[in-house]
Design a protein around this motif. Structure first.
Motif, PDB file in Angstrom:
ATOM      1  N   PRO A  47      48.516  59.218  83.123  1.00 34.67           N
ATOM      2  CA  PRO A  47      49.917  58.672  82.803  1.00 34.67           C
ATOM      3  C   PRO A  47      49.712  57.801  81.470  1.00 34.67           C
ATOM      4  O   PRO A  47      48.919  57.005  81.640  1.00 34.67           O
ATOM      5  CB  PRO A  47      50.536  58.371  84.142  1.00 34.67           C
ATOM      6  CG  PRO A  47      49.643  58.687  85.122  1.00 34.67           C
ATOM      7  CD  PRO A  47      48.275  59.013  84.455  1.00 34.67           C
ATOM      8  N   VAL A  48      50.746  57.648  80.844  1.00 40.10           N
ATOM      9  CA  VAL A  48      50.851  56.462  79.765  1.00 40.10           C
ATOM     10  C   VAL A  48      51.983  55.528  80.309  1.00 40.10           C
ATOM     11  O   VAL A  48      52.853  56.089  80.987  1.00 40.10           O
ATOM     12  CB  VAL A  48      51.088  57.138  78.301  1.00 40.10           C
ATOM     13  CG1 VAL A  48      50.027  58.137  77.887  1.00 40.10           C
ATOM     14  CG2 VAL A  48      52.387  57.853  78.155  1.00 40.10           C
ATOM     15  N   PRO A  49      52.205  54.369  79.607  1.00 37.06           N
ATOM     16  CA  PRO A  49      52.686  53.534  80.292  1.00 37.06           C
ATOM     17  C   PRO A  49      54.391  53.809  79.693  1.00 37.06           C
ATOM     18  O   PRO A  49      54.493  54.387  78.573  1.00 37.06           O
ATOM     19  CB  PRO A  49      52.416  52.122  79.495  1.00 37.06           C
ATOM     20  CG  PRO A  49      51.214  52.380  78.884  1.00 37.06           C
ATOM     21  CD  PRO A  49      51.077  53.852  79.047  1.00 37.06           C
ATOM     22  N   PHE A  50      55.376  53.110  80.380  1.00 42.93           N
ATOM     23  CA  PHE A  50      56.664  53.321  79.953  1.00 42.93           C
ATOM     24  C   PHE A  50      56.772  52.266  78.718  1.00 42.93           C
ATOM     25  O   PHE A  50      56.122  51.279  78.857  1.00 42.93           O
ATOM     26  CB  PHE A  50      57.497  52.981  81.131  1.00 42.93           C
ATOM     27  CG  PHE A  50      57.917  54.200  82.167  1.00 42.93           C
ATOM     28  CD1 PHE A  50      59.024  55.048  81.626  1.00 42.93           C
ATOM     29  CD2 PHE A  50      57.329  54.645  83.220  1.00 42.93           C
ATOM     30  CE1 PHE A  50      59.315  56.112  82.516  1.00 42.93           C
ATOM     31  CE2 PHE A  50      57.419  55.415  83.904  1.00 42.93           C
ATOM     32  CZ  PHE A  50      58.479  56.371  83.437  1.00 42.93           C
ATOM     33  N   GLU A  51      57.993  52.631  77.980  1.00 37.88           N
ATOM     34  CA  GLU A  51      57.972  52.033  76.718  1.00 37.88           C
ATOM     35  C   GLU A  51      59.563  51.631  76.606  1.00 37.88           C
ATOM     36  O   GLU A  51      60.340  51.899  77.631  1.00 37.88           O
ATOM     37  CB  GLU A  51      57.771  52.589  75.382  1.00 37.88           C
ATOM     38  CG  GLU A  51      56.161  52.883  75.595  1.00 37.88           C
ATOM     39  CD  GLU A  51      55.825  53.593  74.221  1.00 37.88           C
ATOM     40  OE1 GLU A  51      56.196  53.449  73.184  1.00 37.88           O
ATOM     41  OE2 GLU A  51      55.081  54.727  74.342  1.00 37.88           O
ATOM     42  N   GLU A  52      60.016  50.923  75.873  1.00 36.85           N
ATOM     43  CA  GLU A  52      61.528  50.532  75.485  1.00 36.85           C
ATOM     44  C   GLU A  52      62.078  52.000  75.307  1.00 36.85           C
ATOM     45  O   GLU A  52      61.315  52.790  74.936  1.00 36.85           O
ATOM     46  CB  GLU A  52      61.479  49.541  74.302  1.00 36.85           C
ATOM     47  CG  GLU A  52      61.023  48.411  74.345  1.00 36.85           C
ATOM     48  CD  GLU A  52      61.826  47.469  75.296  1.00 36.85           C
ATOM     49  OE1 GLU A  52      62.958  47.730  75.597  1.00 36.85           O
ATOM     50  OE2 GLU A  52      61.164  46.695  76.148  1.00 36.85           O
ATOM     51  N   ARG A  53      63.391  52.176  75.473  1.00 34.97           N
ATOM     52  CA  ARG A  53      64.105  53.396  75.567  1.00 34.97           C
ATOM     53  C   ARG A  53      64.235  53.941  74.352  1.00 34.97           C
ATOM     54  O   ARG A  53      64.121  54.861  74.039  1.00 34.97           O
ATOM     55  CB  ARG A  53      65.537  53.072  75.993  1.00 34.97           C
ATOM     56  CG  ARG A  53      66.335  54.630  75.840  1.00 34.97           C
ATOM     57  CD  ARG A  53      67.677  54.534  76.888  1.00 34.97           C
ATOM     58  NE  ARG A  53      67.187  54.401  77.980  1.00 34.97           N
ATOM     59  CZ  ARG A  53      68.251  54.060  78.965  1.00 34.97           C
ATOM     60  NH1 ARG A  53      69.422  53.974  78.661  1.00 34.97           N
ATOM     61  NH2 ARG A  53      67.836  53.754  80.223  1.00 34.97           N
ATOM     62  N   GLN A  54      64.139  52.992  73.088  1.00 33.54           N
ATOM     63  CA  GLN A  54      64.260  53.628  71.651  1.00 33.54           C
ATOM     64  C   GLN A  54      62.912  54.389  71.443  1.00 33.54           C
ATOM     65  O   GLN A  54      62.892  55.458  70.916  1.00 33.54           O
ATOM     66  CB  GLN A  54      64.403  52.473  70.640  1.00 33.54           C
ATOM     67  CG  GLN A  54      64.754  53.078  69.428  1.00 33.54           C
ATOM     68  CD  GLN A  54      65.751  54.143  69.200  1.00 33.54           C
ATOM     69  OE1 GLN A  54      66.742  53.745  69.715  1.00 33.54           O
ATOM     70  NE2 GLN A  54      65.561  55.282  68.892  1.00 33.54           N
ATOM     71  N   ALA A  55      61.601  53.698  71.898  1.00 32.04           N
ATOM     72  CA  ALA A  55      60.488  54.380  71.693  1.00 32.04           C
ATOM     73  C   ALA A  55      60.491  55.693  72.341  1.00 32.04           C
ATOM     74  O   ALA A  55      59.812  56.686  71.897  1.00 32.04           O
ATOM     75  CB  ALA A  55      59.282  53.423  72.269  1.00 32.04           C
ATOM     76  N   LEU A  56      61.110  55.776  73.495  1.00 38.85           N
ATOM     77  CA  LEU A  56      60.932  56.949  74.562  1.00 38.85           C
ATOM     78  C   LEU A  56      61.926  58.287  73.848  1.00 38.85           C
ATOM     79  O   LEU A  56      61.521  59.345  73.663  1.00 38.85           O
ATOM     80  CB  LEU A  56      61.427  56.854  75.779  1.00 38.85           C
ATOM     81  CG  LEU A  56      60.555  55.907  76.696  1.00 38.85           C
ATOM     82  CD1 LEU A  56      61.084  55.418  78.053  1.00 38.85           C
ATOM     83  CD2 LEU A  56      59.116  56.230  76.921  1.00 38.85           C
ATOM     84  N   THR A  57      62.880  57.680  73.357  1.00 35.54           N
ATOM     85  CA  THR A  57      64.043  58.752  72.423  1.00 35.54           C
ATOM     86  C   THR A  57      63.283  59.111  71.400  1.00 35.54           C
ATOM     87  O   THR A  57      63.448  60.367  70.926  1.00 35.54           O
ATOM     88  CB  THR A  57      65.283  57.739  72.084  1.00 35.54           C
ATOM     89  OG1 THR A  57      65.793  57.352  73.199  1.00 35.54           O
ATOM     90  CG2 THR A  57      66.146  58.793  71.299  1.00 35.54           C
ATOM     91  N   ASN A  58      62.562  58.296  70.626  1.00 34.78           N
ATOM     92  CA  ASN A  58      61.836  58.761  69.448  1.00 34.78           C
ATOM     93  C   ASN A  58      60.739  59.720  69.787  1.00 34.78           C
ATOM     94  O   ASN A  58      60.434  60.595  69.041  1.00 34.78           O
ATOM     95  CB  ASN A  58      61.052  57.557  68.522  1.00 34.78           C
ATOM     96  CG  ASN A  58      62.324  56.625  68.013  1.00 34.78           C
ATOM     97  OD1 ASN A  58      63.401  56.946  67.660  1.00 34.78           O
ATOM     98  ND2 ASN A  58      61.957  55.378  67.860  1.00 34.78           N
ATOM     99  N   GLU A  59      60.232  59.581  70.877  1.00 33.96           N
ATOM    100  CA  GLU A  59      59.033  60.531  71.483  1.00 33.96           C
ATOM    101  C   GLU A  59      59.766  61.687  71.645  1.00 33.96           C
ATOM    102  O   GLU A  59      58.926  62.732  71.292  1.00 33.96           O
ATOM    103  CB  GLU A  59      58.307  59.988  72.490  1.00 33.96           C
ATOM    104  CG  GLU A  59      57.247  60.535  73.004  1.00 33.96           C
ATOM    105  CD  GLU A  59      56.394  60.134  74.364  1.00 33.96           C
ATOM    106  OE1 GLU A  59      55.895  60.860  75.013  1.00 33.96           O
ATOM    107  OE2 GLU A  59      56.424  58.832  74.419  1.00 33.96           O
ATOM    108  N   ALA A  60      60.765  61.795  72.459  1.00 31.39           N
ATOM    109  CA  ALA A  60      61.678  63.005  72.660  1.00 31.39           C
ATOM    110  C   ALA A  60      61.852  63.748  71.379  1.00 31.39           C
ATOM    111  O   ALA A  60      61.807  64.996  71.217  1.00 31.39           O
ATOM    112  CB  ALA A  60      62.704  62.631  73.515  1.00 31.39           C
ATOM    113  N   LYS A  61      62.270  63.160  70.344  1.00 32.13           N
ATOM    114  CA  LYS A  61      62.659  63.640  69.235  1.00 32.13           C
ATOM    115  C   LYS A  61      61.557  64.396  68.297  1.00 32.13           C
ATOM    116  O   LYS A  61      61.647  65.125  67.461  1.00 32.13           O
ATOM    117  CB  LYS A  61      63.351  62.609  68.178  1.00 32.13           C
ATOM    118  CG  LYS A  61      64.576  62.265  68.497  1.00 32.13           C
ATOM    119  CD  LYS A  61      65.316  61.387  67.605  1.00 32.13           C
ATOM    120  CE  LYS A  61      66.940  60.955  68.298  1.00 32.13           C
ATOM    121  NZ  LYS A  61      67.821  60.469  66.973  1.00 32.13           N
ATOM    122  N   GLN A  62      60.323  64.091  68.858  1.00 32.97           N
ATOM    123  CA  GLN A  62      59.254  64.503  68.084  1.00 32.97           C
ATOM    124  C   GLN A  62      58.689  66.059  68.905  1.00 32.97           C
ATOM    125  O   GLN A  62      57.643  66.657  68.458  1.00 32.97           O
ATOM    126  CB  GLN A  62      57.854  63.563  67.935  1.00 32.97           C
ATOM    127  CG  GLN A  62      58.246  62.458  67.280  1.00 32.97           C
ATOM    128  CD  GLN A  62      58.442  62.756  65.971  1.00 32.97           C
ATOM    129  OE1 GLN A  62      57.763  63.472  65.235  1.00 32.97           O
ATOM    130  NE2 GLN A  62      59.559  62.292  65.381  1.00 32.97           N
TER     131      GLN A  62
END
Length: 86
Positions: A47-62
Motif C-alpha cells: 500500500p501507498v500512503p494516503f495523501e491530501e484529497r486534491q492529490a487523490l482526485t488528481n490521481e483518479a483523473k489519471q
C-alpha cells in the motif's frame, strides 16, 4: 463517465489498503461495486500512503486518462453514492 469515475476512485482507495483491509471493505459493497473494486488488483504491491484529497482526485483523473471525465467531486460523490457529479 460515471463508471470511469467510480472505478478510478476505487482504484485510488484500494492502492492504500492491504489485501486484508481491501477484502474487508469489499465485503460490505454491493456485488457490482465489489467486482469493480477487486478487478485487476495486484495485491502483491504494498500500500501507498494516503495523501491530501486534491492529490487523490488528481490521481483518479489519471486512470484511463484518454477516456476520463472524472469531476473534481468524484471522491465525495462516490462515497455518498450520489450519481450527480459536477
Amino acid at each position: 463517465m460515471a463508471y470511469t469515475a467510480v472505478d478510478a476512485v476505487l482504484q485510488v482507495f484500494r492502492r492504500r489498503l492491504t489485501a486484508q483491509q481491501g477484502l474487508a471493505f469489499a465485503s460490505v459493497l454491493p456485488a457490482v461495486l465489489r467486482a469493480i473494486f477487486v478487478k485487476d488488483w495486484d495485491v502483491s504491491k504494498p500500500p501507498v500512503p494516503f495523501e491530501e484529497r486534491q492529490a487523490l482526485t488528481n490521481e483518479a483523473k489519471q486512470v484511463r486518462v484518454k477516456h476520463n471525465l472524472t469531476p473534481d467531486n468524484a471522491i465525495e460523490a462516490t462515497a455518498l453514492g450520489n450519481p450527480t457529479v459536477h
